[in-house]
Design a protein around this motif. Structure first.
Motif, short mmCIF file in Angstrom:
data_model
loop_
_atom_site.label_atom_id
_atom_site.label_comp_id
_atom_site.label_asym_id
_atom_site.label_seq_id
_atom_site.Cartn_x
_atom_site.Cartn_y
_atom_site.Cartn_z
N PHE A 287 0.83 -1.20 0.00
CA PHE A 287 0.00 0.00 0.00
C PHE A 287 0.87 1.25 0.00
CE2 PHE A 287 1.10 0.05 4.44
CZ PHE A 287 1.01 1.38 4.82
N LYS A 288 0.22 2.38 -0.31
CA LYS A 288 0.80 3.70 -0.08
C LYS A 288 -0.32 4.62 0.37
CE LYS A 288 0.31 5.85 -4.63
NZ LYS A 288 0.97 6.72 -5.64
N THR A 289 0.04 5.67 1.10
CA THR A 289 -0.93 6.70 1.48
C THR A 289 -0.90 7.81 0.44
OG1 THR A 289 0.66 7.87 2.87
CG2 THR A 289 -0.71 6.18 3.93
N ASN A 290 -2.06 8.38 0.17
CA ASN A 290 -2.16 9.48 -0.80
C ASN A 290 -2.28 10.84 -0.13
OD1 ASN A 290 -2.05 7.56 -2.81
ND2 ASN A 290 -4.26 7.43 -3.04
N ALA A 291 -2.31 10.85 1.20
CA ALA A 291 -2.32 12.09 1.98
C ALA A 291 -1.77 11.76 3.36
CB ALA A 291 -3.74 12.66 2.09
N THR A 292 -1.23 12.77 4.04
CA THR A 292 -0.74 12.57 5.40
C THR A 292 -1.92 12.39 6.35
OG1 THR A 292 1.20 13.92 4.93
CG2 THR A 292 0.63 13.59 7.25
N VAL A 293 -1.82 11.41 7.24
CA VAL A 293 -2.91 11.18 8.19
C VAL A 293 -3.00 12.36 9.14
CG1 VAL A 293 -1.41 9.86 9.76
CG2 VAL A 293 -3.89 9.55 9.85
N ASP B 262 2.85 8.84 -0.41
CA ASP B 262 3.20 8.51 -1.79
C ASP B 262 4.38 7.55 -1.92
OD1 ASP B 262 1.16 10.06 -3.00
OD2 ASP B 262 2.36 11.87 -2.76
N ARG B 263 4.76 6.90 -0.85
CA ARG B 263 5.81 5.88 -0.91
C ARG B 263 5.18 4.50 -0.72
NH1 ARG B 263 10.72 6.44 3.21
NH2 ARG B 263 11.06 8.30 1.89
N TRP B 264 5.52 3.57 -1.60
CA TRP B 264 4.98 2.21 -1.48
C TRP B 264 5.68 1.43 -0.37
CZ3 TRP B 264 0.67 0.22 -3.36
CH2 TRP B 264 0.06 0.86 -4.44
N TYR B 265 4.88 0.66 0.36
CA TYR B 265 5.38 -0.20 1.43
C TYR B 265 4.79 -1.61 1.28
CZ TYR B 265 6.73 4.07 3.96
OH TYR B 265 7.29 5.26 4.33
N ARG C 143 -13.03 4.14 10.41
CA ARG C 143 -11.88 4.80 9.79
C ARG C 143 -11.57 4.11 8.46
NH1 ARG C 143 -10.58 9.21 13.33
NH2 ARG C 143 -11.02 8.49 15.44
N TYR C 144 -10.92 4.86 7.56
CA TYR C 144 -10.66 4.36 6.22
C TYR C 144 -9.22 4.69 5.82
CZ TYR C 144 -15.73 3.94 6.11
OH TYR C 144 -17.03 3.60 6.41
N LEU C 145 -8.85 4.29 4.62
CA LEU C 145 -7.51 4.57 4.09
C LEU C 145 -7.62 5.56 2.93
CD1 LEU C 145 -4.43 3.95 3.82
CD2 LEU C 145 -5.08 2.21 2.14
N ASN C 146 -6.96 6.69 3.06
CA ASN C 146 -6.77 7.58 1.93
C ASN C 146 -5.47 7.15 1.28
OD1 ASN C 146 -6.36 9.63 0.08
ND2 ASN C 146 -6.97 11.27 1.48
N GLY C 147 -5.59 6.27 0.30
CA GLY C 147 -4.39 5.70 -0.27
C GLY C 147 -4.70 4.66 -1.32
N SER C 148 -3.70 3.88 -1.67
CA SER C 148 -3.81 2.88 -2.72
C SER C 148 -3.31 1.53 -2.20
CB SER C 148 -2.97 3.29 -3.93
OG SER C 148 -3.38 4.56 -4.41
N VAL C 149 -3.94 0.47 -2.68
CA VAL C 149 -3.57 -0.89 -2.32
C VAL C 149 -3.44 -1.71 -3.59
CG1 VAL C 149 -4.29 -3.01 -1.13
CG2 VAL C 149 -4.71 -0.77 -0.07
N SER C 150 -2.37 -2.46 -3.69
CA SER C 150 -2.21 -3.32 -4.87
C SER C 150 -2.58 -4.77 -4.58
CB SER C 150 -0.78 -3.27 -5.39
OG SER C 150 0.10 -3.91 -4.48
#
Length: 230
Positions: free
Chosen positions: A85-91, A148-151, A196-203
């Motif tokens: 995953f990566k986040t698309n905004a700072t929590v 914006d960094r993938w982990y 709560r949710y994730l503002n981000g991307s998951v592959s």
């Protein structure tokens, strides 16, 4: 050929594998995220997460109401979980991002990215297990999760220890002797208990009914790291 259609990940004990980069798992459209481990643990996309062809295929979540849910039965005493995953905004300070979870009140397990209001753990990653009366946690406290960094995060539980890995490397552990379950629902990008949710991307997301060792966890990371430029 691996279950992902790409480089080999560990398949022994794999009970769920969703991969947005595999057309057998997600063909770029629709609401079904199919389990390619052949255990019928299909996930349902809710409120229209967006597919992107970036990184061979990812799902993008808006942080307010989009998630993936599956009610397949999985309540193990030992397990390994994994997610890219990566986040698309700072929590924000009062928020929590949730890459994946299977949790009820003081039960289940999952991963959180904590806002600074939660014990001053600003943007730090947490792996938690509910023990029936509270939660046991272990955190990646060396550095914050960077936008914006993938982990690749993997976490395991063996009835004694919670172990947490970041990009194939062991980073921390904590003692925990009990895990409790109260719900079947497994979620990507949502916490049912806290809304709560994730503002981000998951592959991709994985569940194993066994504890992977350090070498196996690094193999899973190494199998797909080039997809994310790591």
């Amino acid at each position: 050929m691996s279950v992902s259609g790409g480089p080999d990940i560990i398949q022994n004990g794999l009970v769920m594998y969703w991969d947005a980069g595999n057309p057998r798992s997600y063909p770029s459209t629709g609401t079904a995220w199919t389990d390619v481990s052949n255990n019928s643990a299909t996930g349902t996309l809710t409120n229209n997460p967006t597919f992107s062809a970036s990184n061979l295929g990812i799902l993008v979540f808006n942080g307010s109401n989009q998630y993936v849910n599956s009610s397949f039965s999985f309540s193990p005493t030992t397990f390994t979980m994994g997610v890219w995953f990566k986040t698309n905004a700072t929590v924000s300070a009062a928020n929590i991002y949730v890459p994946m979870s299977k949790e009820g009140t003081n039960s289940g397990f999952g991963l959180n990215i904590l806002g600074s209001n939660f014990g001053n753990f600003n943007s730090q990653l947490e792996f938690f297990i509910g023990n029936g009366t509270g939660v046991n946690t272990v955190r990646y406290n060396t550095e914050a999760i960077v936008q914006d960094r993938w982990y690749n995060i993997m976490a395991s539980y063996n009835e004694t220890l919670l172990r947490l890995y970041v990009n194939g490397i062991f980073v921390n552990n904590a003692v925990c002797s009990t895990i409790s379950y109260s719900v079947n629902a497994f979620n990507v990008a949502r916490s049912v208990q806290f809304g709560r949710y994730l503002n981000g991307s998951v592959s991709s997301a994985q569940l194993y009914n066994t504890v992977l060792n350090d070498i196996e966890i690094f193999q899973n990371f190494n199998a797909q790291r080039s997809r994310f430029g790591i």
